[in-house]
Design a protein around this motif. Structure first.
Motif, short mmCIF file in Angstrom:
data_model
loop_
_atom_site.label_atom_id
_atom_site.label_comp_id
_atom_site.label_asym_id
_atom_site.label_seq_id
_atom_site.Cartn_x
_atom_site.Cartn_y
_atom_site.Cartn_z
N GLN A 179 -9.35 -14.42 11.60
CA GLN A 179 -8.39 -13.74 11.06
C GLN A 179 -9.18 -14.45 9.10
OE1 GLN A 179 -6.31 -17.25 12.74
NE2 GLN A 179 -4.41 -16.11 12.72
N LYS A 180 -10.43 -15.04 9.50
CA LYS A 180 -11.21 -16.02 8.12
C LYS A 180 -11.55 -14.37 7.25
CE LYS A 180 -11.90 -20.60 9.29
NZ LYS A 180 -11.53 -20.90 7.76
N ALA A 181 -12.28 -13.63 8.38
CA ALA A 181 -12.97 -12.31 8.31
C ALA A 181 -11.43 -11.63 7.39
CB ALA A 181 -13.20 -11.87 9.11
N ALA A 182 -10.35 -11.47 8.35
CA ALA A 182 -9.41 -10.88 7.44
C ALA A 182 -9.03 -10.95 6.28
CB ALA A 182 -8.04 -10.78 8.12
N ALA A 183 -8.89 -12.09 5.58
CA ALA A 183 -8.35 -13.00 4.91
C ALA A 183 -9.30 -12.32 3.62
CB ALA A 183 -8.10 -13.96 4.42
N LEU A 184 -10.72 -12.85 4.20
CA LEU A 184 -12.17 -12.76 3.01
C LEU A 184 -11.81 -10.86 2.41
CD1 LEU A 184 -14.83 -12.86 1.48
CD2 LEU A 184 -15.28 -12.96 3.75
N ALA A 185 -11.48 -9.97 3.83
CA ALA A 185 -11.50 -8.54 3.59
C ALA A 185 -9.96 -8.41 2.27
CB ALA A 185 -10.95 -7.83 4.07
N GLY A 186 -9.22 -9.27 2.77
CA GLY A 186 -7.54 -8.79 1.84
C GLY A 186 -8.07 -9.29 0.47
N LEU A 187 -9.00 -10.53 -0.37
CA LEU A 187 -9.47 -11.28 -1.12
C LEU A 187 -9.96 -10.40 -1.88
CD1 LEU A 187 -9.19 -13.14 -3.08
CD2 LEU A 187 -11.30 -14.74 -1.61
N LEU A 188 -10.80 -9.68 -1.40
CA LEU A 188 -11.36 -8.76 -2.40
C LEU A 188 -10.86 -7.43 -2.66
CD1 LEU A 188 -14.62 -8.01 0.52
CD2 LEU A 188 -14.84 -9.22 -2.06
N VAL A 244 -1.43 -17.04 -16.24
CA VAL A 244 -0.89 -17.61 -16.13
C VAL A 244 -0.55 -17.75 -13.97
CG1 VAL A 244 0.87 -19.59 -15.99
CG2 VAL A 244 0.31 -18.49 -18.38
N GLY A 245 -1.45 -19.19 -13.37
CA GLY A 245 -1.79 -19.86 -12.68
C GLY A 245 -0.51 -20.74 -11.78
N PHE A 246 0.17 -20.29 -10.42
CA PHE A 246 0.90 -21.60 -10.18
C PHE A 246 0.81 -22.29 -9.30
CE2 PHE A 246 3.39 -20.03 -13.47
CZ PHE A 246 4.46 -21.06 -13.82
N GLY A 247 -0.88 -21.23 -8.70
CA GLY A 247 -1.73 -22.48 -7.41
C GLY A 247 -1.04 -22.39 -6.39
N GLY A 248 -1.72 -21.81 -4.47
CA GLY A 248 -1.83 -21.49 -3.97
C GLY A 248 -2.71 -20.09 -3.73
N TYR A 249 -2.80 -19.59 -2.69
CA TYR A 249 -3.77 -18.84 -2.39
C TYR A 249 -3.92 -17.11 -3.22
CZ TYR A 249 -0.93 -16.64 0.79
OH TYR A 249 0.49 -16.80 1.57
N SER A 250 -2.58 -16.83 -3.34
CA SER A 250 -2.36 -15.32 -3.63
C SER A 250 -2.61 -15.70 -6.14
CB SER A 250 -0.51 -14.50 -3.30
OG SER A 250 0.30 -15.96 -4.14
N SER A 251 -2.54 -17.04 -6.45
CA SER A 251 -2.70 -16.97 -7.53
C SER A 251 -4.35 -17.08 -7.64
CB SER A 251 -2.08 -18.46 -8.01
OG SER A 251 -3.19 -19.04 -7.61
N PHE A 252 -4.58 -17.31 -7.15
CA PHE A 252 -6.67 -17.27 -6.82
C PHE A 252 -7.16 -15.97 -7.84
CE2 PHE A 252 -11.23 -16.78 -5.53
CZ PHE A 252 -11.75 -17.81 -5.42
N PRO A 253 -6.77 -14.50 -6.44
CA PRO A 253 -7.37 -13.58 -6.94
C PRO A 253 -7.54 -12.71 -8.74
CG PRO A 253 -5.51 -12.86 -4.83
CD PRO A 253 -6.36 -14.26 -5.69
#
Length: 276
Positions: free
Chosen positions: A60-69, A88-97
């Protein structure tokens, strides 16, 4: 250019205020069901397919990394197309990229932390963004000196005066009686739904309450069925769009403690009991 992950209400509040001052706003993030509401308000949006890394298996981490890229690529394309003055980002993994890519492309980036203890995404992004805005003064110590500023939490304010009697009657409730608003955030909370209904069943003094209950989509039908066995006047919905008007009409509310909701309660000067 507004990154919209878990901070949907904060993002909409900021976007509406920015637009009222002449700014153009575009949302980017893992938007989910919020995308329709964003578009209905006339904002542009870019959806990212990204998942969190915490408490995941190796695959799942590997899949998440692919999604992040992939999300980094989509974010770069959106930023180059929209050419925002600030992100402006409001936190959470979806704001990171989007926030990270904004900085890599030389754009101004700011993040907002709604919780007292910062989340992982904002902790990682804090060294590279220009400013960290925090909802609570106690959060300042988690970031480098001079980096964070205490701004409070943005929330939407109703533009028109709200008449309590009219609002209560719109839900078929008696304005003279006690009205309780129950909600567990935009997605609802099964724990809150079940516990509150148990209170109504066990406590005689709760029989006089009139209930407006926001259950979340998945809990709507089962909660309505349980209310049918009770004598309390009630209005049950999956989600309440104009929550500000209902916060002004009720006397007391039971909810899961969300920073944005707490800020609105303080501003509307209403009693509140939070549930973590």
């Amino acid at each position: 250019f507004d990154v919209l992950p878990e901070g949907r209400l904060r993002g909409l509040a900021l976007a509406e205020e920015a637009r009222s001052r002449g700014a153009e706003v575009c949302f980017i993030g893992s938007l989910g069901q919020a995308e329709e509401k964003i578009k209905a308000r006339g904002f542009r949006s870019v959806s990212l397919r990204v998942k969190g890394f915490v408490a995941k298996s190796l695959w799942q981490k590997a899949a998440a990394l692919a999604g992040l890229l992939g999300a980094l690529f989509v974010s770069a394309r959106a930023i180059l197309s929209f050419r925002p003055d600030a992100v402006v980002g409001f936190g959470g993994y979806s704001s990171f990229p989007a926030v990270l890519m904004a900085r890599l492309l030389g754009r101004t980036a700011v993040v907002h932390e709604q919780n007292v203890v910062p989340g992982l995404a904002n902790k990682v992004l804090s060294p590279v963004v220009q400013r960290v805005c925090v909802g609570f003064r106690d959060s300042l110590g988690y970031f480098s000196e001079g980096k964070a500023v205490w701004t409070g939490t943005p929330f939407r304010v109703s533009q028109a005066p709200i008449n309590r009697d009219q609002a209560a009657r719109a839900f078929g409730l008696d304005p003279a009686g006690k009205i309780v608003l129950v909600f567990g955030g935009s997605q609802g909370s099964k724990r809150i739904n079940d516990c509150f209904l148990e209170v109504l069943q066990l406590c005689a003094w709760a029989k006089e309450w009139q209930i407006i209950h926001s259950t979340g989509k998945t809990e709507l039908e089962s909660t309505r069925l349980k209310y049918s066995a009770l004598r309390n006047p009630s209005h049950v919905r999956a989600f309440i769009e104009n929550i500000a008007s209902h916060r002004r009409e009720r006397l007391w509310q039971r909810k899961r403690s969300k920073a944005c909701a707490l800020a609105e309660c303080i501003a509307s000067n209403r009693s509140n009991t939070g549930w973590n």
